[in-house]
Design an enzyme around this catalytic site. Structure first.
Site, PDB file in Angstrom:
ATOM      1  N   LYS A 236       0.821  -1.217   0.000  1.00 56.70           N
ATOM      2  CA  LYS A 236       0.000   0.000   0.000  1.00 56.70           C
ATOM      3  C   LYS A 236       0.859   1.274   0.000  1.00 56.70           C
ATOM      4  O   LYS A 236       2.068   1.210   0.181  1.00 56.70           O
ATOM      5  CB  LYS A 236      -0.952  -0.024   1.210  1.00 56.70           C
ATOM      6  CG  LYS A 236      -1.941  -1.188   1.150  1.00 56.70           C
ATOM      7  CD  LYS A 236      -2.861  -1.086  -0.074  1.00 56.70           C
ATOM      8  CE  LYS A 236      -3.934  -2.141  -0.092  1.00 56.70           C
ATOM      9  NZ  LYS A 236      -3.500  -3.455  -0.590  1.00 56.70           N
TER      10      LYS A 236
HETATM   11  C1  PLP Z   1      -9.549  -2.967  -2.011  1.00 55.16           C
HETATM   12  C2  PLP Z   1      -8.939  -3.673  -0.843  1.00 55.16           C
HETATM   13  N1  PLP Z   1      -9.647  -3.788   0.285  1.00 55.16           N
HETATM   14  C3  PLP Z   1      -9.146  -4.394   1.369  1.00 55.16           C
HETATM   15  C4  PLP Z   1      -7.881  -4.927   1.367  1.00 55.16           C
HETATM   16  C5  PLP Z   1      -7.386  -5.647   2.591  1.00 55.16           C
HETATM   17  O1  PLP Z   1      -6.327  -4.992   3.206  1.00 55.16           O
HETATM   18  P1  PLP Z   1      -5.548  -5.738   4.390  1.00 55.16           P
HETATM   19  O2  PLP Z   1      -4.554  -6.648   3.763  1.00 55.16           O
HETATM   20  O3  PLP Z   1      -4.892  -4.611   5.156  1.00 55.16           O
HETATM   21  O4  PLP Z   1      -6.557  -6.444   5.183  1.00 55.16           O
HETATM   22  C6  PLP Z   1      -7.103  -4.833   0.221  1.00 55.16           C
HETATM   23  C7  PLP Z   1      -5.751  -5.419   0.221  1.00 55.16           C
HETATM   24  O5  PLP Z   1      -5.086  -5.573  -0.733  1.00 55.16           O
HETATM   25  C8  PLP Z   1      -7.644  -4.191  -0.912  1.00 55.16           C
HETATM   26  O6  PLP Z   1      -6.936  -4.092  -2.048  1.00 55.16           O
END
Ligand code: PLP
Length: 416
Positions: free
Chosen positions: A198
């Site tokens: 990210k």
């Molecule tokens: C659009 C979206 N939502 C949620 C997430 C989930 O993030 P996390 O890995 O911090 O749970 C991601 C992770 O890539 C994502 O791309």
């Protein structure tokens, strides 16, 4: 290692001698110093650094509450529980997203209802959302895909008219703004991610930003087993006190080690954004003449976080599929991603809910055509040129020749 399958189609050296990874985090002495400071402090689980990260987030977004958790997935899960979404409820969301978006709905017993996306931004289309709202709809869950804010005015208008909650998946959208307001600044619930790829990372981690005191308080309890007192308070220097279990909570807290990395990264967010915008513009300029791709749109009333530079390849003009093109570009030593293949077409969702192709035509078209190029601070102009060179080279071949795999006899040419 590059797949040699398609190198054989044209021979010659790949666009790059060394593999260019799709993503690399950008760490420096600031992250190292914060982590060392945490390790030496004697306190590594959720404690002062986590609370500092929450305070920094509140200040950045100008929101009253920010609750740090172990992932964006955890943040959305807690938001759903905290807002009372559960069995029998429907939530309208986009199929062009990561697994999280639909999985968390299943976790709380709710039903994902997929609406289609807008053809330029690939974000939830308010017209399609309106058509999917029914008597059991409880909430809308927009995803600011690739860091481009959704049409929040239209979605908020729908939510207000139908009395729906809004839970924003802002995993891609830290630093992004819609009509002059930061994403998450005005939200009932907005969930951010600090996952490795990210715009800022803590290795893992997430943040729930909210205007609602009741939600923040519930999330704080739920993130640590539902206990009345977190460890930081339990093991402090004040008198011993027992904790009580107030709710059947989760193990979703963020550690101070992760928060330390997050703090240093957050202080660099604006610098990272400017670098990303600069790389974005370079891609835009270099790819402008390539008729087989649709470059990502940026509407004039937003600031994109420039999280992912995702192209759509016009496969109808070519003799290869997106996946064949992807394999060939990877064979040129360029790392790529796909963000995303439509959620409703994945096996679990097809089987459990009976979703089929045709449900969301615009999302499905994008699902078959999208691929993302490397974009991160530290990438140089020469890297961008290598990426564009590889894309151009592959599309040139895909325009003229049918795809042939090594199984059809090309591999000998590769090894020679
Ligand atoms: C659009 C979206 N939502 C949620 C997430 C989930 O993030 P996390 O890995 O911090 O749970 C991601 C992770 O890539 C994502 O791309």
């Amino acid at each position: 290692m590059a797949d040699p399958t398609v190198l054989a189609l044209w021979g010659g050296p790949p666009a790059r001698a060394e593999f260019l990874p799709f993503h690399r985090p950008s760490f420096g002495p600031e992250e190292e110093a914060e982590v060392v400071d945490t390790l030496r402090s004697g306190w590594v689980t959720m404690g002062p650094k986590t609370h500092r990260l929450e305070a920094a987030f509140r200040e950045m977004l100008e929101v009253p509450y920010a609750v740090a958790v172990s992932s964006c997935t955890a943040a959305i899960h807690l938001a759903l529980i905290g807002l009372g979404i559960g069995p029998g409820d429907e939530v309208v969301t986009t199929p062009l997203s990561f697994a999280t978006t639909a999985n968390v709905l299943v976790h709380v017993g709710a039903t994902p209802v997929f609406a289609d996306v807008e053809s330029d931004t690939l974000n939830l289309d308010p017209v399609s959302v309106a058509a999917r709202i029914g008597p059991r709809t409880k909430a809308i869950m927009p995803v600011h895909l690739h860091g481009h804010p959704c049409d929040m005015d239209a979605l908020r208008d729908l939510a207000n008219r139908h009395g729906l909650l809004m839970i924003e998946d802002a995993a891609h959208a830290i630093g992004a703004a819609y009509r002059g307001r930061k994403i998450g600044a005005d939200s009932t619930a907005a969930a951010f991610s600090f996952y490795a790829t990210k715009n800022i990372t803590a290795g893992e981690g997430g943040m729930l930003a909210t205007q609602r005191k009741d939600l923040a308080e519930r999330a704080e309890i739920l993130r640590l087993h539902g206990l009345s007192r977190g460890a930081w308070k339990r093991y402090g220097s004040q008198d011993f006190q027992h904790w009580d279990i107030l709710l059947p909570g989760y193990k979703y807290n963020l550690s101070d080690v992760h928060a330390a990395i997050g703090l240093a990264q957050l202080s660099k967010l604006e610098k990272f954004m400017v670098e990303r915008q600069c790389l974005w513009q370079q891609y835009d300029a270099l790819l402008a003449g390539l008729p087989e791709v649709i470059r990502p749109a940026v509407r004039p009333d937003v600031r994109s976080s420039c999280h992912l530079y995702s192209l759509r390849v016009k496969v109808e003009r070519l003799r290869w599929t997106r996946d064949q093109i992807l394999a060939a570009i990877q064979a040129e030593n360029i790392g790529l991603g796909v963000h995303f293949r439509a959620l409703h077409l994945h096996p679990y969702y097809r089987e459990r809910f009976g979703f089929q192709r045709g449900l969301c035509p615009a999302a499905e078209a994008a699902s078959d055509r999208l691929f993302s190029l490397p974009l991160y601070p530290g990438l140089g102009e020469a890297d961008v040129r290598d990426v564009v060179g590889a894309v151009t080279k592959v599309l040139d071949v895909a325009r003229q020749h049918a795809f042939r795999s090594s199984a059809e006899g090309c591999s000998a040419a590769v090894t020679s």
